[in-house]
Design a protein around this motif. Structure first.
Motif, mmCIF file in Angstrom:
data_model
loop_
_atom_site.group_PDB
_atom_site.id
_atom_site.type_symbol
_atom_site.label_atom_id
_atom_site.label_comp_id
_atom_site.label_asym_id
_atom_site.label_seq_id
_atom_site.Cartn_x
_atom_site.Cartn_y
_atom_site.Cartn_z
ATOM 1 N N GLY A 7 22.115 -8.537 19.011
ATOM 2 C CA GLY A 7 23.305 -7.353 18.960
ATOM 3 C C GLY A 7 22.889 -7.588 17.630
ATOM 4 O O GLY A 7 22.759 -8.494 16.560
ATOM 5 N N ASP A 83 27.336 -6.856 19.261
ATOM 6 C CA ASP A 83 27.528 -8.154 20.500
ATOM 7 C C ASP A 83 27.115 -7.509 22.083
ATOM 8 O O ASP A 83 27.922 -6.802 22.354
ATOM 9 N N PRO A 108 22.719 -13.337 20.449
ATOM 10 C CA PRO A 108 24.180 -12.437 20.009
ATOM 11 C C PRO A 108 24.187 -11.669 18.910
ATOM 12 O O PRO A 108 23.079 -12.272 18.220
#
Length: 252
Positions: A7, A83, A108
């Motif tokens: 992410g 994300d 993430p």
């Protein structure tokens, strides 16, 4: 070797995680969504890393690039905006990697809606106003939405709505939301949240469409809708209330 889905956060170079920065610094090949990313994010990459902008590539070509790099013994990072758990095509890509026998993992990132809320300085769950947040999108030139996930069904709950991939349909969407939230309900639109060219529009269900159209927004924007966005609310959480603390003292 492993393909790392990472992410990239909302776009700002300093809003990626320490793990993301380390993975970028070690990668031989980095695939990134050029439409949504501040170019400074790529400063975390090695100077000699191969960089592939995926905005003009389909999933098969993206996957082929990752599989080929993996077969050559190269470290691969596949950056996603925000994300990976939201609208990142993670499922489609990992399914293809599984079929090719390529290992992968996920790191993430800061989601775009969180950056947008931070920009406007609002909590999306305010006591007595809204305690739920709905993250959704609408259908335009995109995959069909499941019938059970209509905007009206979510709006009927009164929850804070976060609309992704919806900026070109703002006027139509506000007309759908008006019967549930009212024309005076606060709305905030944040385009390219956290990036140097960030743009914030504040209005209501009744006024925001005109502001979006005047600004000419076409992509990379998040729409926040709901009473929790109002600046005037004296509601307070029971968790930190004097009543709760006093009750705990009485029970000792």
């Amino acid at each position: 070797m492993t393909v790392h889905f990472v992410g990239a956060g909302p776009g700002a170079a300093d809003l990626i995680t320490l793990r993301a920065a380390a993975l970028l610094g070690a990668a031989d090949v980095v695939l990134y969504p050029g439409t949504y990313l501040d170019a400074e994010v790529l400063a975390h990459c090695r100077p000699d890393a191969r960089r592939v902008d995926t905005q003009e590539l389909d999933l098969d070509r993206i996957t082929a690039t990752m599989v080929e790099a993996h077969a050559a013994g190269l470290d691969v990072v596949r950056l996603t905006s925000g994300d990976p758990s939201l609208y990142s095509a993670l499922h489609e890509q990992t399914r293809r990697l599984d079929a090719a026998g390529v290992a992968w993992d996920v790191t993430p990132g800061v989601p775009a809606y969180a950056a947008a809320a931070a920009t406007v300085g609002r909590e999306l769950t305010v006591p007595l106003l809204a305690q739920s947040v709905v993250l959704t999108r609408t259908q335009a030139r995109s995959t069909a939405m499941p019938e059970r996930e209509s905007l009206a069904a979510y709006a009927a709950t009164g929850a804070t709505l976060v609309l992704h991939l919806a900026i070109t349909r703002t006027r139509t969407l506000m007309a759908e939301l008006d019967p549930f939230y009212g024309a005076d309900c606060p709305v905030a639109v944040v385009a390219r949240a956290s990036q140097p060219d960030e743009l914030v529009l504040r209005g209501t269900v009744g006024t925001i469409a005109a502001l979006v159209e005047e600004a000419g927004l076409r992509q990379a924007a998040v729409i926040l809708v709901g009473p929790a966005l109002a600046s005037a609310s004296d509601a307070e959480s029971y968790l930190y209330s004097t009543e709760r603390v006093t009750r705990k003292e009485r029970l000792r």
